[in-house]
Scaffold this motif. Structure first.
Motif: not given
Length: 191
Positions: A8-12, A46-49, A104-111
């Motif tokens: 549900e967090a992703l949906n939001l 939560l977003i990080e999870a 940006p730290e989360q984006w670095n994981k995606f990169e």
């Protein structure tokens, strides 16, 4: 309950970006904010999870594609180029932009994930060249084309104006990248 909260967090997130509130989430779930805070210490946690689960899902998919005995080289390449999150669902372009700007730290994981996926893509292309299924070309240029296309396809306005989902746009881009513009019957051998 954890999966339900993350889903549900992703949906939001897809609807409002990362600007949703825990109160919004609690209302959607029909629970108290306290119930959510029992599992996650903060909205950022939560977003990080959610993002970590998406990356984990993508990493599993990549390994399944690479190790598949049922897919041929071209199918593996197509699957690698179009892999998208399945565990919780896809990320909207709006979320991607928010993550790039605000986390940006989360984006670095995606990169890091994109770089690791590109290494697998290069291996598959190299195998296709050895098998004479692909012609030889400068891999750096293909990587720039691919990454540039992905970045442009994330644009929310483009997707809404062209009535496309990100996944459909990626699939169309992959088809063009792999098979080109020229119909097979019209290809002339190069000299």
């Amino acid at each position: 309950m954890l999966k339900r909260i993350r889903t549900e967090a992703l949906n939001l997130m897809n609807e409002k970006g990362i600007n949703f509130t825990i109160a919004d989430l609690a209302k959607q779930l029909g629970v108290s904010k306290r119930s959510i805070y029992d599992h996650f210490s903060s909205k950022v946690n939560l977003i990080e999870a959610v993002l970590n689960e998406i990356l984990s899902d993508l990493q599993v998919q990549i390994q399944e594609i690479v190790n598949s005995q049922q897919l041929n080289t071209i199918d593996k390449l197509s699957a690698l180029l179009t892999a998208s999150p399945k565990a919780l669902g896809p990320l909207s372009s709006r979320v991607i932009v928010d993550i790039k700007r605000k986390l940006p730290e989360q984006w670095n994981k995606f990169e890091y994930f994109f770089d690791a996926r590109w290494q697998e893509i290069e291996k598959i292309i190299g195998l296709g060249i050895q098998q004479k299924q692909f012609r030889t070309f400068d891999m750096r240029i293909v990587q720039q084309i691919y990454r540039g296309s992905i970045n442009e396809l994330y644009e929310y306005q483009f997707l809404t104006q062209s009535n496309q989902t990100f996944q459909n746009a990626i699939a169309a881009m992959t088809d063009i990248l792999i098979f080109g513009f020229i119909a097979t019957d019209n290809r002339q051998p190069s000299n």
